[in-house]
Design an enzyme around this catalytic site. Structure first.
Site, PDB file in Angstrom:
ATOM      1  N   ASP A  30      37.525  36.157  98.942  1.00 43.94           N
ATOM      2  CA  ASP A  30      36.966  36.244 100.283  1.00 43.94           C
ATOM      3  C   ASP A  30      36.640  34.808 100.712  1.00 43.94           C
ATOM      4  OD1 ASP A  30      36.032  37.221 102.665  1.00 43.94           O
ATOM      5  OD2 ASP A  30      34.748  38.743 101.768  1.00 43.94           O
ATOM      6  N   GLU A  32      26.652  46.192 115.747  1.00 42.13           N
ATOM      7  CA  GLU A  32      26.912  46.548 114.352  1.00 42.13           C
ATOM      8  C   GLU A  32      28.222  45.883 113.953  1.00 42.13           C
ATOM      9  OE1 GLU A  32      27.702  50.690 113.646  1.00 42.13           O
ATOM     10  OE2 GLU A  32      29.049  50.877 115.356  1.00 42.13           O
TER      11      GLU A  32
END
Length: 741
Positions: free
Chosen positions: A286, A489
């Protein structure tokens, strides 16, 4: 004497003034040797598709200098001009369409695709995405544009388990269930990677490996403490299925698992992924995860030792520049060898060869895709179909839906999300030139003789001042589009208005939206249809008294407006199903930073819920009956085969989603029930369809902590078929005897 030295001498000799046959003779020798040398220099085996992928990768590896090898270990891979290799940027996204790369079809967000319970349709969607990806890559390469987000290596799908509704990135997943996630994820990977025997269409990536599902605020430091039972049965299940399906890449996560950083720990990358599962693709970190290891987790003292640990641990590609900066230092400090660098890099070279990077384009079936393959009519149709199939009908009092277009002369469309692009697109999205918002979809669905009005109505903060109330009272029906968008969100940093750095603090809809709906109902006795946009569970109960019908639209993509109109006006009967449990409160759940599955998801939560996993209403009704019940189990190699007959007993054609759940013997830590099959079928009114299921018996195994292996426990297993996890229509019990292996 070498040919190069001969050439040099002959070149000097050639400069002398020779005459007659002597000159001709030496010039002919010179030409012959020069051509031979040129032929050998250009005979690059790695460009020859007649050789195996491994042979070609080994050949290319041998031609690279150590400095060149290291330059290829980062996502911004450098060019190698002397070998004719251009620069390449590995970072690309395709969560629900080619993302961040200009014009592309924007499909519904991943959680919405999961709500379709239609893996076959998701495969078609992913096939369209990879077609657009190839087309955009071809067009970019033709212009020598080697920029980010225009490559063929996609860091999608996100197959983390949506274990807790507080996680803002849950919208990127296929929900809370391992089987649904694995099935949808497999379909997506196969669509992205294509079915050509020689070439990958694109490279897919299963992320984030592993136990990565919030909190976002601590994602660069948290340590997921989990026992092996939950790890194997819940968090790793879908990763194993995608590895078995041939996913080309795995992304290791930011966090630690049981104290081991995911990108350097031995357990995940070596013991399980490589040694046990025999994964042959490449591992990418990542982005800037290696930096986290020494700066934030502090499990390794510095960046050079982190680089060495990553290479030794099984990382092949770094989404940062740490490996490119520090691998040479690690070699100089004798922490690494060039052989270890070779073993890391060769996996990347294999991927590039599979993608056809070093082949003549005439050999690649995907090289023909061009501009007409991007955002075309067929792909738009697929986006609309997926949006139709993903929307969930949550309430429908007195069967007010579907609406008869001829009955309503005046329609009011209101709400802060009614004309919002964000509410359509979700996160990790592309850009569409065909996006249809909810106002536009409703307007285009009715005749020009129907009055349609629009008013924003409210914002996200003001609970007192509203617009459109009088106009709604003057209309025959009101459609109010409220809810969340990806700025409330989502991922840390992207959801910049979320209180929890992307995560949710509660299940509530915005207070302003609730107040607005109350005001609409108070000043309006005409019907009100509430449409909720969100990427996760929300509290529907607070708006339920003020709406005659409620539709959960998720983030439905570019065709969301048209798809909503199709459902409102009955062109399509809704059949979306919830891929997550809608709890009554966050107070019903364990602590957010606990990764134990006890008390989480429909598999382990026994309390009261607003809406269960798999829930979704329809405009029609269905009756179930057994056609063939499951048979005996004699061996672990057996497959349970059974079928049911489903009849459409209502007044409208529609889809039904038949779901198969397993209830296990009453042993410690068994799930309450568990999805192990589903099938979405279209059934005309009054007609019957037979659905058949095949469940391998080895799917019934559970991880035994004492024996550290999968076990098929003896006892009674109940196989249930129903319309949701709580709406069970058929049950059948089978007994598995002790000793069945």
């Amino acid at each position: 004497m070498s040919e190069i030295k001969i050439i040099k001498k002959l070149n000097v000799f050639k400069m002398k003034k020779l005459s007659g046959g002597c000159c001709i003779f030496f010039l002919s020798v010179l030409l012959s040797i020069q051509l031979k040398a040129q032929s050998q220099n250009t005979k690059q085996l790695f460009r020859n598709p007649k050789f195996s992928i491994e042979e070609r990768a080994e050949d290319l590896l041998k031609r690279l200098t150590l400095e060149e090898k290291i330059s290829l270990l980062g996502f911004r891979s450098a060019a190698v001009p002397r070998l004719g290799i251009p620069a390449y940027n590995w970072w690309n996204e395709a969560l629900h369409g080619v993302a961040r790369a200009g014009k592309a079809t924007v499909f519904p967000q991943a959680i919405a695709a999961a709500a379709s319970f239609n893996n076959e349709l998701l495969y078609q969607e992913a096939t369209a995405i990879s077609t657009e990806a190839r087309a955009k890559y071809n067009l970019a390469v033709q212009q020598d544009r080697r920029v980010q987000y225009m490559g063929l290596t996609f860091w999608s799908p996100n197959i983390n388990i949506f274990r807790d509704p507080r996680w803002g990135r849950g919208q990127e997943t296929y929900g809370e269930d391992p089987f649904l996630t694995a099935t949808m994820g497999t379909a997506f990977v196969k669509g992205l990677q294509g079915n050509d025997p020689r070439y990958l269409k694109t490279s897919a990536c299963a992320k984030h490996f592993a136990v990565h599902s919030g909190p976002e605020a601590g994602r660069h430091t948290f340590n997921a403490v989990i026992d092996e039972k939950d790890l194997r049965e819940t968090y790793l299940y879908s990763f194993k299925k995608l590895v078995d399906a041939g996913v080309e890449s795995i992304m290791c996560a930011y966090n630690r698992v049981n104290d081991e950083p995911c990108c350097t720990g031995n357990t995940l990358l070596q013991a399980i992924l490589r040694n046990e599962w025999k994964f042959k693709g490449h591992v990418v970190t990542d982005c800037w995860a290696l930096e986290d290891i020494w700066l934030r987790h502090k499990t390794i003292p510095n960046s050079v030792e982190t680089a060495a640990a990553a290479i030794k641990g099984g990382v092949n590609l770094d989404c940062s520049n740490l490996l490119q900066d520090d691998v040479m230092k690690a070699i100089q400090q004798k922490l690494l060898t060039e052989t270890e660098v070779d073993s890391s890099l060769i996996a990347l070279l294999r991927t590039q060869i599979k993608l056809g990077f070093y082949d003549n384009v005439s050999l690649n079936p995907y090289a023909k895709y061009g501009a007409d393959s991007v955002a075309n009519t067929y792909h738009t149709m697929l986006a609309r179909r997926m949006a139709q199939q993903s929307m969930v009908l949550m309430k429908n009092d007195r069967n007010i839906l579907p609406l008869n277009k001829n009955k309503y002369a005046a329609i009011m469309v209101v709400g802060p999300n009614a004309a919002s692009s964000d509410a359509l697109l979700g996160n990790y999205h592309g850009v569409s030139n065909k996006a249809v918002n909810f106002v536009e979809g409703i307007t285009s669905a009715v005749s020009a003789g129907t009055r349609v009005e629009y008013d924003q109505g409210c914002d996200y903060t003001d609970t007192v001042n509203f617009g459109g109330i009088w106009a709604a009272g003057n209309a025959d029906i009101t459609v109010a589009v409220i809810g969340l968008t990806p700025v409330y969100e989502g991922e840390e940093g992207d959801a910049f208005l979320a209180e929890g750095k992307g995560d949710r603090k509660n299940l509530s809809l915005p207070a302003a939206h609730i107040a607005f709906l109350k005001a609409l109902r108070k000043g309006n006795k005409k019907p009100v249809i509430a449409v909720v946009t969100a990427g996760s569970a929300v509290d529907i109960s607070v708006i339920e008294p003020y709406a005659d019908a409620i539709i959960l639209a998720w983030y439905p993509g570019e065709q969301g407006g048209n798809a909503l109109a199709d459902i409102l006006f009955g062109d399509v009967s809704p059949a979306g199903r919830l891929p997550v449990t809608f709890y009554e409160s966050f107070q019903d759940l364990p602590a957010y930073d606990s990764y134990k599955m006890e008390g989480r998801t429909y598999r382990y939560y026994a309390g009261k819920v607003q809406f269960p996993f798999g829930f979704g209403l329809s405009y029609t009704s269905f009756a179930y009956s057994w056609k063939q019940q499951p048979g005996k189990v004699n061996s672990l190699a057996d497959t349970l085969t059974f079928s049911a007959t489903i009849k459409n007993t209502g007044d409208m054609n529609g889809d039904e989603v038949a779901q198969v759940y397993i209830k296990y013997p009453s042993l410690e830590r068994m799930p309450l029930k568990e999805l192990k099959g589903f099938k979405r079928v279209f059934i005309k009114k009054g007609s019957v369809q037979t659905v058949e299921f095949h469940i391998p018996v080895n799917e019934l195994q559970k991880w035994d902590l004492a024996q550290k292996k999968w076990i098929l426990y003896p006892g009674e297993y109940t196989i249930s078929i129903g319309s949701s996890s709580q709406d069970i229509r058929l049950n059948s019990v089978i007994k598995i005897k002790t000793g069945v292996q």
